[in-house]
Every structure is written in C-alpha cells, then in structure tokens.
Write an enzyme that holds these catalytic residues in place. Sequence first.
Site, PDB file in Angstrom:
ATOM      1  N   TYR A   1     -13.978 -27.718 -20.863  1.00 29.56           N
ATOM      2  CA  TYR A   1     -12.968 -28.170 -21.826  1.00 29.56           C
ATOM      3  C   TYR A   1     -11.646 -27.506 -21.519  1.00 29.56           C
ATOM      4  CZ  TYR A   1     -13.853 -31.520 -25.394  1.00 29.56           C
ATOM      5  OH  TYR A   1     -14.003 -32.703 -26.043  1.00 29.56           O
TER       6      TYR A   1
ATOM      7  N   LYS B   1      -7.380 -48.304  -8.293  1.00 27.70           N
ATOM      8  CA  LYS B   1      -7.243 -49.642  -7.700  1.00 27.70           C
ATOM      9  C   LYS B   1      -6.822 -49.466  -6.236  1.00 27.70           C
ATOM     10  CE  LYS B   1      -6.789 -51.670 -12.277  1.00 27.70           C
ATOM     11  NZ  LYS B   1      -5.964 -52.409 -13.250  1.00 27.70           N
TER      12      LYS B   1
ATOM     13  N   ARG C   1     -11.805 -43.247 -11.231  1.00 21.00           N
ATOM     14  CA  ARG C   1     -11.255 -43.925 -12.407  1.00 21.00           C
ATOM     15  C   ARG C   1     -10.390 -42.927 -13.149  1.00 21.00           C
ATOM     16  NH1 ARG C   1     -13.913 -48.645 -12.211  1.00 21.00           N
ATOM     17  NH2 ARG C   1     -12.470 -49.556 -13.689  1.00 21.00           N
TER      18      ARG C   1
ATOM     19  N   GLU D   1      -8.247 -28.469 -23.096  1.00 23.27           N
ATOM     20  CA  GLU D   1      -7.136 -29.035 -23.877  1.00 23.27           C
ATOM     21  C   GLU D   1      -5.869 -28.223 -23.644  1.00 23.27           C
ATOM     22  OE1 GLU D   1      -9.440 -28.536 -27.324  1.00 23.27           O
ATOM     23  OE2 GLU D   1      -9.397 -30.673 -27.844  1.00 23.27           O
TER      24      GLU D   1
ATOM     25  N   THR E   1      -3.124 -46.756 -12.852  1.00 26.92           N
ATOM     26  CA  THR E   1      -4.493 -46.285 -12.713  1.00 26.92           C
ATOM     27  C   THR E   1      -4.552 -45.522 -11.390  1.00 26.92           C
ATOM     28  OG1 THR E   1      -5.159 -48.215 -11.466  1.00 26.92           O
ATOM     29  CG2 THR E   1      -5.429 -48.354 -13.850  1.00 26.92           C
TER      30      THR E   1
ATOM     31  N   ASP F   1       4.536 -50.558 -14.789  1.00 22.97           N
ATOM     32  CA  ASP F   1       3.087 -50.332 -14.727  1.00 22.97           C
ATOM     33  C   ASP F   1       2.611 -50.815 -13.358  1.00 22.97           C
ATOM     34  OD1 ASP F   1       0.347 -50.469 -14.867  1.00 22.97           O
ATOM     35  OD2 ASP F   1       0.271 -51.604 -16.736  1.00 22.97           O
TER      36      ASP F   1
HETATM   37  C1  LIG Z   1      -5.939 -52.446 -14.605  1.00 26.57           C
HETATM   38  C2  LIG Z   1      -4.637 -52.411 -15.319  1.00 26.57           C
HETATM   39  C3  LIG Z   1      -4.419 -51.560 -16.407  1.00 26.57           C
HETATM   40  C4  LIG Z   1      -5.504 -50.846 -17.158  1.00 26.57           C
HETATM   41  O1  LIG Z   1      -6.289 -50.010 -16.517  1.00 26.57           O
HETATM   42  P1  LIG Z   1      -7.698 -49.522 -17.116  1.00 26.57           P
HETATM   43  O2  LIG Z   1      -7.944 -48.354 -16.272  1.00 26.57           O
HETATM   44  O3  LIG Z   1      -8.627 -50.655 -16.922  1.00 26.57           O
HETATM   45  O4  LIG Z   1      -7.483 -49.172 -18.550  1.00 26.57           O
HETATM   46  C5  LIG Z   1      -3.136 -51.469 -16.929  1.00 26.57           C
HETATM   47  N1  LIG Z   1      -2.139 -52.204 -16.420  1.00 26.57           N
HETATM   48  C6  LIG Z   1      -2.322 -53.071 -15.410  1.00 26.57           C
HETATM   49  C7  LIG Z   1      -1.170 -53.858 -14.900  1.00 26.57           C
HETATM   50  C8  LIG Z   1      -3.585 -53.223 -14.836  1.00 26.57           C
HETATM   51  O5  LIG Z   1      -3.772 -54.113 -13.867  1.00 26.57           O
END
Ligand SMILES: *Cc1c(COP(=O)(O)O)cnc(C)c1O
Length: 411
Positions: free
Chosen positions: A51, A226, A232, A53, A223, A197
């Site tokens: 933990y 990807k 993750r 925090e 993220t 994003d």
């Molecule tokens: C995949 C994605 C997210 C969210 O990601 P998670 O890890 O699934 O919560 C946010 N924004 C965009 C543009 C995405 O493609």
Amino acid sequence: MSSLKVTDPEVYDLVRAEESRQQDSIRLIASENDTSQAVMEATGSVFTNKYSEGYPGKRYYEGQENTDKVEVLARERAEELYGAEHANVQPYSGSPANLEAYYALLEVGDPILGMGLPYGGHLTHGWGVNFSGRFFDAHHYAVDEETERLDYDAIAEQAREVEPEMIVCGASAYPRTIDFERFAEIANDVDAYLLADIAHISGLVASGVHPSPVPVADVVTTTTHKTLRGPRGGLILCKDEHAKAIDKAVFPALQGGPHMHAVAAAAVAFKEALEPDFTDYSEQIVANSRAMAEELKRRDFRLVAGGSDNHLVLIDMVASRDIGGKPASTALSEAGIVSNANSIPFDERGPFDPSGLRIGTSSVTTRGMEEDEMTQIVEWIDAAIEAREDEDALANIRREVREFCTDYPTP
Ligand SMILES: *Cc1c(COP(=O)(O)O)cnc(C)c1O
C-alpha cells in the site's frame, strides 16, 4: 506457474487456455497488444502487496523505500519519453485518467466539447451513458460527412457556439492523423483547456511516428497498454502549472492506493519504449496498417476516411460486402482472426450490430509480422467473410491461421 496449478487448477487451466488462444489466433483488436515477458514479470511481482497512498517522499504508510524509487523511475521515464513537464503514473487505467483530468480542471456542469462516440470518440469524452456525459454539459463534434475526417474549421465554429471550458481530442476509432496544434489553436481561441487523450496512439506518439500533443495540450491522458505495449494502466502528462491539481485529483480525490505492480511494470514499458527498436516497431505498425488498407482497397472494401495513417483501419462492411459488422467479426473469429464490430461515422445501424469492422496492427507487429503477412491476413479476412455460412471453410482457414501463427510466437 506451479503454485497456481496446485492451488487453483481451474484458473490455471484458463490462463493456459488463454495463452493458447492468444498464440493460435491473429489478434487485430486495435486496443490490444502483447507485452514483453519483462513487463509480465513486473506485473506479477510482490509490489502487488504494498500500500502506498500518496506520492514518493509523502506517503501515509511506512516501508516505502522501494515503491518510492520505482514510482520515481516510472515518472522520470514517462517525462523523458514524452518530453513532458510532469507525469502522474498512478491512474488505474485510461478512463480514470480522464475522470481525473476533468476533476482537476473543471466544475460539475461545465460545458465540454469532445468527439462523438459514433465518429470515433470514447465514452469518457462526454457520452450520455458515461459519468462524463452526466456530470458535464457535453457537446460533440463529428467528422466531415464526405471525407470522414476531422473538419477543423467546423470544430472551431462549434467551439465558438458552445464556449466549452474544455475541448477533448483523441479517439478510439479514427484512422487518420490528428492535428493537435490545430486543436490547441481552436481551444486558445475560445479560452478552453485542451485535453488530448492519446490512449490508442501513445506508442506512436512516444516514438514520433504520430505528432505529439504534449507541447500544446494542457493535459494529455493515455492508457499504457495499447500501442505503448505496457501493463494495463493509465498515465497523465501535463504542464507544470497543472501538476498540483492533477496530482490531487488522482489522490486523494479519486483514487486510493496506487497499483504499484502496474506502476513498476509501466516503468519497464517506458524503458522499452525509450529504446531505438521501439521506433522500428512503431514505424512497422503504420506500414502494416497501410499495407492492410491497400490490400483491402484492392479487394473493393470501402475504408472509412479512405485509409490509415496510424495503427487501425475501419472497414465499412455494409458498403463493402452487404453484411453487418457483427456477423463479419463473428465469421472472422470462427476463422481465428479476432477483431471487433464498430460504428462508422453517420452509421444507420445500432451499436450492437454496427456497419463497421475495426482492425489494428499492434499485436501482429509485436509478433514480427510485416507487409507480406498483412496481405495474407487480408486474403483470409476476405475468404472468411465470403465463406461466413460455411463452417468447414471457416475451420479450414482457422487451421491455416494456427499453422501460420507458429512462426510468430507471442512474447
Ligand atoms: C481505451 C480508451 C480509453 C479508456 O481506457 P481504459 O483503460 O479501457 O479505461 C480512454 N480513451 C480512449 C480514447 C480510449 O481509446
């Protein structure tokens, strides 16, 4: 995994079965990838027991001599990788990272302007069923109906009408380059924050294969799993002026203890992404996506926005083969090629059987496939859709696919 095998044979068997499924199929889901063994090892490490925090040097519990170091490593590597003034590596995933960016800069009810879900945007960009659509006065921009590309003049005009506190750019299903500088001009014009994003393209941005929003956006979220090919997780990058607000939004506002095993694994992924061969990988992702697009077009498939500049291709299945996206993805899955049905711009069909099929090249590129293999994959895609009602034909393709995959081991 000898302990797992003894303690819980059911879960053990499922893990092994999933390993085989991943190895034996061609995985074209644009948001997925194959992490390295090193990332897996850090993910499965004892950091999951701790933990922590707070932030390095300012924790609530004792025993942080290693967590502090690993979080600093992750933060510094992320800042170096993206040339960012500040990084927060604690977000649990991409959606929480967006929630945290909103929380840091907005008040409930503020107007925001993001890309609509049917045009390639994400749920967290203000869609009605998501917190972001409920807590903010969300407006959406589309793509141009003709070109199916972002129409920056139209977005600028809409921004002047809506007067948003924040403009959100970035997408989950947009196959073309995003002009972040233009978005920054539009945001500046209406005195709005710009949130970029880059969840899907963050690997391409890290290696300079896609232009970076980091110099021009107030906040960048992503993220880590990807195209970036980490565990993750989520990451927020921002200007120093927003660092305090972002850090407070992540903790204590919206999260508790960070997932230190994921932070450690993200540090490993950032190190891997700083290596020169990550640029080769990123360039090959785009080369593969373009090769797929070309071969699909040669076979008279209609592609949304006419092709691809990044890691993904969006096929209009209804226009191409008079079949919905869902039956197409089901047939492909039967043939060992895993993808997803996806809405296309101005889709007339519902979200459960939309008109499109989204395919991406991250995983196949990680596994070492190149342009020639993309041509082969498209041949199978075409054949599987043609043979969609013929179980034997699909099973035959599946056998060929499995055999082909043995030459491209997963990490
Ligand atoms: C995949 C994605 C997210 C969210 O990601 P998670 O890890 O699934 O919560 C946010 N924004 C965009 C543009 C995405 O493609």
